[in-house]
Design a protein around this motif. Structure first.
Motif, PDB file in Angstrom:
ATOM      1  N   LYS A   8       0.830  -1.197   0.000  1.00  6.12           N
ATOM      2  CA  LYS A   8       0.000   0.000   0.000  1.00  6.12           C
ATOM      3  C   LYS A   8       0.867   1.250   0.000  1.00  6.12           C
ATOM      4  O   LYS A   8       2.037   1.224   0.397  1.00  6.12           O
ATOM      5  CB  LYS A   8      -0.912   0.023   1.231  1.00  6.12           C
ATOM      6  CG  LYS A   8      -1.886  -1.143   1.317  1.00  6.12           C
ATOM      7  CD  LYS A   8      -2.700  -1.065   2.607  1.00  6.12           C
ATOM      8  CE  LYS A   8      -3.647  -2.252   2.735  1.00  6.12           C
ATOM      9  NZ  LYS A   8      -4.415  -2.202   4.020  1.00  6.12           N
ATOM     10  N   ALA A   9       0.261   2.341  -0.435  1.00  7.75           N
ATOM     11  CA  ALA A   9       0.925   3.640  -0.374  1.00  7.75           C
ATOM     12  C   ALA A   9      -0.124   4.725  -0.189  1.00  7.75           C
ATOM     13  O   ALA A   9      -1.265   4.590  -0.648  1.00  7.75           O
ATOM     14  CB  ALA A   9       1.749   3.908  -1.634  1.00  7.75           C
ATOM     15  N   THR A  54      -3.669   5.020  -2.094  1.00 10.47           N
ATOM     16  CA  THR A  54      -4.674   5.954  -1.592  1.00 10.47           C
ATOM     17  C   THR A  54      -4.236   7.356  -1.963  1.00 10.47           C
ATOM     18  O   THR A  54      -3.168   7.819  -1.531  1.00 10.47           O
ATOM     19  CB  THR A  54      -4.814   5.845  -0.063  1.00 10.47           C
ATOM     20  OG1 THR A  54      -5.261   4.532   0.282  1.00 10.47           O
ATOM     21  CG2 THR A  54      -5.802   6.874   0.466  1.00 10.47           C
ATOM     22  N   VAL A  55      -5.042   8.024  -2.787  1.00 15.48           N
ATOM     23  CA  VAL A  55      -4.692   9.357  -3.279  1.00 15.48           C
ATOM     24  C   VAL A  55      -5.524  10.391  -2.523  1.00 15.48           C
ATOM     25  O   VAL A  55      -6.748  10.451  -2.672  1.00 15.48           O
ATOM     26  CB  VAL A  55      -4.941   9.468  -4.795  1.00 15.48           C
ATOM     27  CG1 VAL A  55      -4.544  10.866  -5.291  1.00 15.48           C
ATOM     28  CG2 VAL A  55      -4.157   8.400  -5.546  1.00 15.48           C
ATOM     29  N   LEU A  56      -4.852  11.200  -1.723  1.00 17.60           N
ATOM     30  CA  LEU A  56      -5.525  12.253  -0.964  1.00 17.60           C
ATOM     31  C   LEU A  56      -5.594  13.531  -1.796  1.00 17.60           C
ATOM     32  O   LEU A  56      -4.699  13.803  -2.608  1.00 17.60           O
ATOM     33  CB  LEU A  56      -4.775  12.531   0.337  1.00 17.60           C
ATOM     34  CG  LEU A  56      -4.573  11.330   1.266  1.00 17.60           C
ATOM     35  CD1 LEU A  56      -3.797  11.759   2.501  1.00 17.60           C
ATOM     36  CD2 LEU A  56      -5.909  10.710   1.654  1.00 17.60           C
ATOM     37  N   GLU A  99      -5.556   8.944   8.031  1.00 16.11           N
ATOM     38  CA  GLU A  99      -5.224   7.914   7.050  1.00 16.11           C
ATOM     39  C   GLU A  99      -4.194   6.947   7.606  1.00 16.11           C
ATOM     40  O   GLU A  99      -4.280   5.731   7.387  1.00 16.11           O
ATOM     41  CB  GLU A  99      -4.692   8.554   5.765  1.00 16.11           C
ATOM     42  CG  GLU A  99      -5.735   9.290   4.953  1.00 16.11           C
ATOM     43  CD  GLU A  99      -6.794   8.359   4.364  1.00 16.11           C
ATOM     44  OE1 GLU A  99      -6.508   7.162   4.173  1.00 16.11           O
ATOM     45  OE2 GLU A  99      -7.906   8.842   4.092  1.00 16.11           O
ATOM     46  N   ILE A 100      -3.225   7.484   8.322  1.00 13.33           N
ATOM     47  CA  ILE A 100      -2.189   6.626   8.903  1.00 13.33           C
ATOM     48  C   ILE A 100      -2.790   5.746   9.992  1.00 13.33           C
ATOM     49  O   ILE A 100      -2.521   4.533  10.048  1.00 13.33           O
ATOM     50  CB  ILE A 100      -1.041   7.486   9.447  1.00 13.33           C
ATOM     51  CG1 ILE A 100      -0.345   8.219   8.283  1.00 13.33           C
ATOM     52  CG2 ILE A 100      -0.027   6.626  10.216  1.00 13.33           C
ATOM     53  CD1 ILE A 100       0.624   9.287   8.726  1.00 13.33           C
ATOM     54  N   ARG A 101      -3.624   6.317  10.832  1.00 10.48           N
ATOM     55  CA  ARG A 101      -4.245   5.535  11.908  1.00 10.48           C
ATOM     56  C   ARG A 101      -5.157   4.449  11.337  1.00 10.48           C
ATOM     57  O   ARG A 101      -5.358   3.412  11.960  1.00 10.48           O
ATOM     58  CB  ARG A 101      -5.032   6.452  12.849  1.00 10.48           C
ATOM     59  CG  ARG A 101      -4.151   7.386  13.668  1.00 10.48           C
ATOM     60  CD  ARG A 101      -4.947   8.088  14.768  1.00 10.48           C
ATOM     61  NE  ARG A 101      -4.079   8.914  15.603  1.00 10.48           N
ATOM     62  CZ  ARG A 101      -3.951  10.230  15.490  1.00 10.48           C
ATOM     63  NH1 ARG A 101      -4.673  10.887  14.570  1.00 10.48           N
ATOM     64  NH2 ARG A 101      -3.139  10.897  16.275  1.00 10.48           N
ATOM     65  N   GLY A 102      -5.686   4.677  10.163  1.00 10.83           N
ATOM     66  CA  GLY A 102      -6.534   3.683   9.524  1.00 10.83           C
ATOM     67  C   GLY A 102      -5.770   2.671   8.697  1.00 10.83           C
ATOM     68  O   GLY A 102      -6.387   1.844   8.013  1.00 10.83           O
ATOM     69  N   GLY A 103      -4.437   2.711   8.779  1.00 14.97           N
ATOM     70  CA  GLY A 103      -3.618   1.841   7.957  1.00 14.97           C
ATOM     71  C   GLY A 103      -3.406   0.446   8.497  1.00 14.97           C
ATOM     72  O   GLY A 103      -2.705  -0.363   7.880  1.00 14.97           O
ATOM     73  N   GLY A 104      -3.982   0.153   9.664  1.00  9.42           N
ATOM     74  CA  GLY A 104      -3.871  -1.190  10.209  1.00  9.42           C
ATOM     75  C   GLY A 104      -2.627  -1.454  11.038  1.00  9.42           C
ATOM     76  O   GLY A 104      -2.298  -2.619  11.311  1.00  9.42           O
ATOM     77  N   PHE A 105      -1.931  -0.412  11.443  1.00 11.06           N
ATOM     78  CA  PHE A 105      -0.738  -0.602  12.265  1.00 11.06           C
ATOM     79  C   PHE A 105      -1.137  -0.997  13.690  1.00 11.06           C
ATOM     80  O   PHE A 105      -2.113  -0.484  14.237  1.00 11.06           O
ATOM     81  CB  PHE A 105       0.091   0.684  12.290  1.00 11.06           C
ATOM     82  CG  PHE A 105       0.576   1.106  10.934  1.00 11.06           C
ATOM     83  CD1 PHE A 105       1.695   0.526  10.362  1.00 11.06           C
ATOM     84  CD2 PHE A 105      -0.117   2.058  10.205  1.00 11.06           C
ATOM     85  CE1 PHE A 105       2.131   0.896   9.104  1.00 11.06           C
ATOM     86  CE2 PHE A 105       0.300   2.437   8.946  1.00 11.06           C
ATOM     87  CZ  PHE A 105       1.426   1.852   8.392  1.00 11.06           C
ATOM     88  N   PRO A 106      -0.368  -1.895  14.313  1.00 12.88           N
ATOM     89  CA  PRO A 106      -0.707  -2.327  15.671  1.00 12.88           C
ATOM     90  C   PRO A 106      -0.743  -1.185  16.677  1.00 12.88           C
ATOM     91  O   PRO A 106      -1.505  -1.231  17.651  1.00 12.88           O
ATOM     92  CB  PRO A 106       0.407  -3.330  16.005  1.00 12.88           C
ATOM     93  CG  PRO A 106       0.843  -3.862  14.678  1.00 12.88           C
ATOM     94  CD  PRO A 106       0.733  -2.696  13.742  1.00 12.88           C
TER      95      PRO A 106
END
Length: 261
Positions: A8-9, A54-56, A99-106
């Motif tokens: 992803k990016a 993901t294009v913001l 967007e970062i918080r929604g990226g699935g990081f633990p």
């Protein structure tokens, strides 16, 4: 997560006020329409390498906000939100944090005041990180990140570039492209931190090309640097050339334009 394998990016379209951003380059003002086209091609290249992109939308509050890499350091175990060293970029992290918080990081961690840190100063090399101490990333910010990384099971070493007037971020001068190989500016190649790696030395006339990015099977490389491109091919890497002229005018490179994970 391996430094060279991504799925992803996150990117952000450059705004119409892109030319109002910070730059030390003396290459003239960027052409917005051309920058927009070059950014779209960059996104296509990420997709060609197998990434979901993901294009913001453009954020006109922050002319530099297309350089999303400066907002976070991403690992498999955690995302670390940064604290950019330039005052005009202070709001960029919060603008992309959701967007970062929604990226699935633990977990999601943050660099805190008085620390400053730009993601462009951080180079991941497998389970090791080079931490650039620069005019944008201060000692407190680098120390905080180093403590986070140690707790996550990584090692780190500091590379002080504050006396190098020709370089803005550490990753302007080095890139890890897998296979134990660093692309590095000639004048930085003998630093003790880089011993033990295979080095592709970049001469001053091709400095900008050093900011290349290994994305799965390809190495994204700015167009116009034939010696570097030939060396990559000679070593069995697969360069994918992209025109980056308008981003070079704004001190931005290939790594700056995406958060890859």
């Amino acid at each position: 997560m391996a430094a060279t394998h991504f799925t992803k990016a996150i990117v952000r379209i450059p705004g119409s006020n892109f030319a109002e951003g910070l730059t030390t380059a003396e290459l003239g003002a960027p052409n917005y329409e051309l920058a927009f086209q070059q950014h779209a091609r960059y996104c296509d290249a990420l997709r060609e390498c197998g990434l979901q992109v993901t294009v913001l939308p453009a954020d006109l509050r922050y002319p530099d906000s297309t350089f999303v890499e400066d907002a976070a350091v991403l690992t498999a175990e955690a995302a670390i939100l940064t604290r950019p060293g330039a005052a005009s970029r202070a709001g960029e992290v919060e603008a992309i944090a959701a967007e970062i918080r929604g990226g699935g990081f633990p977990s999601v961690l943050s660099i805190n005041e008085p620390g400053t840190l730009d993601g462009g100063d951080i180079c991941e090399v497998g389970r090791h990180f080079f931490l650039g101490l620069s005019l944008r990333s201060n000692e407190e910010g680098v120390q905080q990140l180093g403590m986070f990384l140690e707790a996550l099971g990584y090692t780190a070493s500091v590379v002080d570039i504050r006396e190098m007037q020709s370089i803005l971020h550490l990753k302007s001068g080095i890139a890890y492209i897998g296979e134990n190989t660093l692309v590095v500016w000639e004048e930085m190649a003998d630093l003790p931190q880089f011993q033990g790696y295979e080095l592709i030395r970049v001469s001053p006339d091709e400095h900008y090309g050093a900011n290349c990015v290994r994305v799965n099977d390809c190495v994204l490389v700015a167009e116009g640097f034939p010696k570097l491109t030939a060396e990559l091919e000679c070593r069995a890497f697969k360069p994918l050339l992209l025109e980056m002229s308008e981003f070079e005018k704004m001190d931005g490179g290939l790594s700056c334009l995406s958060l890859r994970f």
